[in-house]
Structure formats: C-alpha cells, structure tokens
Write a protein that holds these residues in place. Structure first.
Motif, PDB file in Angstrom:
ATOM      1  N   LEU A   1       0.842  -1.200   0.000  1.00 45.94           N
ATOM      2  CA  LEU A   1       0.000   0.000   0.000  1.00 45.94           C
ATOM      3  C   LEU A   1       0.878   1.251   0.000  1.00 45.94           C
ATOM      4  N   PRO A   2       0.389   2.376  -0.556  1.00 43.12           N
ATOM      5  CA  PRO A   2       1.236   3.552  -0.738  1.00 43.12           C
ATOM      6  C   PRO A   2       1.576   4.312   0.544  1.00 43.12           C
ATOM      7  N   GLY A   3       0.784   4.111   1.608  1.00 39.47           N
ATOM      8  CA  GLY A   3       1.070   4.819   2.855  1.00 39.47           C
ATOM      9  C   GLY A   3       0.700   6.291   2.812  1.00 39.47           C
ATOM     10  N   ILE A   4      -0.157   6.683   1.888  1.00 41.15           N
ATOM     11  CA  ILE A   4      -0.560   8.085   1.743  1.00 41.15           C
ATOM     12  C   ILE A   4      -1.717   8.437   2.678  1.00 41.15           C
TER      13      ILE A   4
ATOM     14  N   MET B   1      -7.756  -5.772  -2.032  1.00 36.81           N
ATOM     15  CA  MET B   1      -6.627  -4.975  -2.523  1.00 36.81           C
ATOM     16  C   MET B   1      -7.063  -3.952  -3.563  1.00 36.81           C
ATOM     17  N   SER B   2      -8.052  -4.286  -4.354  1.00 41.27           N
ATOM     18  CA  SER B   2      -8.494  -3.390  -5.431  1.00 41.27           C
ATOM     19  C   SER B   2      -9.210  -2.148  -4.911  1.00 41.27           C
ATOM     20  N   ASP B   3      -9.498  -2.099  -3.589  1.00 43.18           N
ATOM     21  CA  ASP B   3     -10.092  -0.896  -3.029  1.00 43.18           C
ATOM     22  C   ASP B   3      -9.112   0.269  -3.041  1.00 43.18           C
ATOM     23  N   CYS B   4      -7.822  -0.040  -3.091  1.00 41.49           N
ATOM     24  CA  CYS B   4      -6.805   1.014  -3.137  1.00 41.49           C
ATOM     25  C   CYS B   4      -6.700   1.530  -4.570  1.00 41.49           C
ATOM     26  N   ILE B   5      -7.011   2.807  -4.789  1.00 42.63           N
ATOM     27  CA  ILE B   5      -7.018   3.350  -6.159  1.00 42.63           C
ATOM     28  C   ILE B   5      -5.619   3.415  -6.746  1.00 42.63           C
TER      29      ILE B   5
END
Length: 458
Positions: free
Chosen positions: A383-386, A410-414
């Motif tokens: 995950l990007p950690g943003i 996982m696909s919930d993360c754009i």
C-alpha cells in the motif's frame, strides 16, 4: 454487567450524507467507513464522542432525543442539568430567571446534578482508599472515555473507579427531596439535560449498572433555545432555596481539573479525546511515572466543549468560574442534612464492575489474531502509505486490517488499481466499476449541486 448490545446516540441521515470522508477522518477510534458512497458507523468501535457530528459539513449526522411531551405523564416533572448549562447564558440573565423559565416551560422542579457533590467526593475517596494497590485511579465521569477504555485499553479496566456519574447523584438526591414533600416515586419523572451525546448513551445503555434511574434525555441546545424563548427580563421569584446544596466544587466539577484537584497528591487532568488516546497509549506501555488520579475528558474544555452546547466553550468556562466564587466550598456543607444522611445515596452510587469489550483485536483467538496481524503487515508493504481515504477506510493501516478480516480487498486502493491498469492486469472499465462500488454510481459526473460549487450561496 454491560448490556449485550450498546445503544448509540449518533445516527446518519442517508439522504444528506455525501460520503465526503470528513467524519471518517475525524473519528478517533476509526469507527467509520464509506460504503456505497455513504458513511457507515461500526457500532463496536463507536464511543459516541461526537467528533464525526462536529466534522460533518452536511449535518448528516444527528442525535435523537426523547420527546419532551413524555414529561407530561408525570405529576412531578424534574429537570436535571449540569451546572455547565448555566454558563451558556449571557451574564444579563440571573440564575433565578433561568430557573423560572424552566418552570415556565412545564417542569415542576429544577435540580442541578452536582448538588450535593460532597457525597460523590466522599464516595470516590472511600473507593480510592480501599484500592491503594491499583493506580492510577481513572475517573468514570466521561462516558466516552469509559467506552474508549472498554474497547481499546481493556488492560486498564481495573483502574477505573466504580462510582456512577453526577447525574445519578442528582437523580437520587431529587427523589429523596421530593419524597420528603410527600411524593411517590412512581409519580416522579426525571429528565436529564445532556451537553453531549455520550451521556445520552450512558443513560440509554449504561455501563456499570443494569438500568439508568433517569426517565428521559433532553439535548442541551434544544432546551437552551426553549429557555431563551421563555425567559423573562422582569423580576422573578427567588429560587435560591433550590440551590442551597450547590457548592463551588460542584459548579466546577464538569470543567477540566474540576475533579482531579480533589484526589491524590499526583493527579492529572487531560481533555480532548485525541490527547487522551496518546496518553493512554503511554500509560498502557508503562511509560508514565507514578500517578494517583486521572481525570480524562473527551471534549476540549471538558463539558464546556460538549457537542450539544450552544455557547462558546471558553466564555462558558469563564462564566462558571465567576459563578463558583459566589458559592461555598463543599467542606462547608459537610454538616448539612443531605451530606450527613447520605449513606443510602452513597450505596446507590456504587457501580457494577465494568467489563472489557475489546474491538481492536483482529480475532478472538490469539493465534489467529497474530496470523492476521502478520498478514496485515505484509499487505502494508504494497500500500502507498498516503492515508488518502479514497479506499473508504481512514488510512492504509485500517485498510490492511479490513482486508485480513474480509471487509475490503486490494483493489479498493485506487493507487494499486492504477498500477494494475498500467500493467494490463485489470481493464479500465473494471477499475472504474470498482471505484463506483465504493463511492456510488454517477458519483464522478459533473454536478453543480455539490458543496463548494461556483456561486454557492448566491
């Protein structure tokens, strides 16, 4: 024992909610997710602190209250309110005028719940003396903090003082006073005016008692408006006899340090739930030096900053401090009848043992919980950690935990979706449909009715 299902005062109006994530970001316990374009509160994690309600730009989160008409079914209609309510009113209005307005509205008796506060102080001191081996003693005044410790810091449950809140003291005191006047208990209706939604929950779904003695709840901002409509600038009858057991200590009790100043050589007062959480993290990790007593409040400036308050919290504090100077300290009323004959009330102020309700464990089974924690840590690597919230969770850590518990994927993360789209692992159409599932259909079409649109308000 705590009831099997906890009542929550906060409700989301789905017709008003736009899924903007303001509430989700403001929630100190990560109890809110966005699903199908609407905010959703997880009951197990909600402590009814009201931060989401304060943050909502659409006023989509609201608090339900009991109908004032219910009071008419009682012969004796008692309004119970904390002293902090008086601090809402401009200085030009006297205590007598405010009391007279409450009677004019339809109540037959008026009681401030902090009288006689000396009874509760004595009961708390007695508890602290008998549990010297358990420190720090943590106040149970703020119901949002009680629930926070139940769900997030269950190892601190034994530190909580097994005593009820001032509204219970006020309720029992009012019943005793009315019985002296010949009233039957079943004729008495007790209606508590609350400065926050957490206290609504503490009455509807109490912790440390099976059922609250209070018959109904009134939002303080609602009653404030009614009083302002009914208040009379002219001379009104003297009502000081109804405050003869009120003291300086009682008036200041609901403010920051109003409680802790009376207990222990080393006592601390912390307000604001985010500050409380940071401190409890250190306390649980044994990073805090020896403390005797902790006063923890969810709202900034304690009850003066409650979500149901109408006035400025700093002005409210100043008014209450000025008012308190006109009243005697609690020790001067030690020989008064309510304090001398307080044995029965003291017994009723003893709360049942508070039980933990952990809501942050990934699994009830310790082995499975560790497996899920390790899995969540592996997911975090991707995950990007943003912590943007575009996934419908407040941050990446929360999303990873939702994934291991089957609430997200996982696909919930754009950002991951965009990367997979670039790599050809997912089609543009599928990626867009995934986003629509989270945020709702037609969410990304041009809409000039959105908040913040051009010429809004003209």
């Amino acid at each position: 024992m705590a009831p099997a299902r906890t009542y929550h005062a906060l409700t989301i109006d789905e017709d008003k909610c736009i899924g903007c994530t303001h509430c989700m970001k403001a929630c100190p316990t990560e109890a809110i997710r966005v699903v199908n374009g609407l905010a959703e509160i997880w009951s197990a994690r909600c402590v009814d602190c009201g931060h989401c309600m304060r943050a909502c730009p659409e006023k989509a989160i609201y608090v339900e209250q009991d109908d004032l008409q219910n009071a008419k079914s009682f012969k004796y209609r008692v309004v119970l309110f904390p002293a902090v309510m008086i601090g809402q009113f401009p200085e030009k209005y006297t205590e007598d005028q405010i009391y007279a307005a409450l009677l004019k509205i339809g109540f037959t008796h008026v009681f401030e719940v902090e009288q006689p506060i000396g009874v509760l102080k004595s009961s708390i001191r007695q508890y602290c003396r008998t549990t010297e081996n358990i420190k720090p003693h943590i106040s149970t005044f703020c119901p949002a903090i009680v629930r926070l410790i139940q769900i997030k810091y269950p190892s601190l449950i034994d530190n909580m003082i097994q005593r009820k809140a001032p509204h219970d003291l006020g309720a029992h005191f009012a019943i005793n006073e009315l019985k002296k006047q010949g009233a039957n208990e079943d004729e008495i209706g007790l209606f508590y005016v609350t400065p926050c939604n957490a206290k609504i929950t503490s009455v509807k779904s109490p912790v440390g008692e099976k059922e609250s003695i209070v018959d109904g709840i009134i939002n303080m901002n609602t009653l404030y408006n009614k009083v302002m409509q009914a208040i009379d600038d002219k001379e009104v009858p003297d009502t000081s006899s109804q405050r003869q057991n009120l003291t300086r200590d009682g008036i200041l009790w609901s403010l920051t340090r109003g409680e802790s100043v009376h207990f222990g050589e080393r006592s601390m007062a912390i307000d604001g739930i985010h500050n409380v959480i940071r401190f409890l993290e250190r306390l649980e990790n044994e990073e805090v030096p020896d403390i005797d007593f902790l006063e923890l409040r969810a709202c900034d400036q304690s009850c003066a900053g409650g979500i149901m308050m109408t006035g400025n919290r700093f002005l409210t504090v100043e008014r209450l401090e000025s008012r308190a100077k006109r009243y005697p300290p609690a020790w001067k009323l030690q020989q008064s009848d309510p304090v001398k004959n307080s044995k029965e009330i003291k017994q009723k102020l003893v709360a049942d043992k508070i039980v933990p309700r952990p809501a942050f464990s990934l699994d009830k089974d310790r082995v499975r919980a560790l497996e899920k924690m390790n899995k969540a840590q592996r997911i975090i690597c991707f995950l990007p950690g943003i912590d943007c919230g575009a996934c419908g969770a407040p941050n990446c850590q929360a999303l990873a935990e939702d994934m291991v518990n089957g609430r997200a994927k996982m696909s919930d993360c754009i950002f991951l979706q965009q990367m997979w789209e670039d790599e050809g692992r997912i089609s543009t159409d599928k990626a867009f449909r995934n986003v629509e599932k989270k945020w709702g259909e037609k969410r990304f079409q041009a809409d000039c009715n959105k908040r913040g649109k051009r010429n809004e308000g003209f």
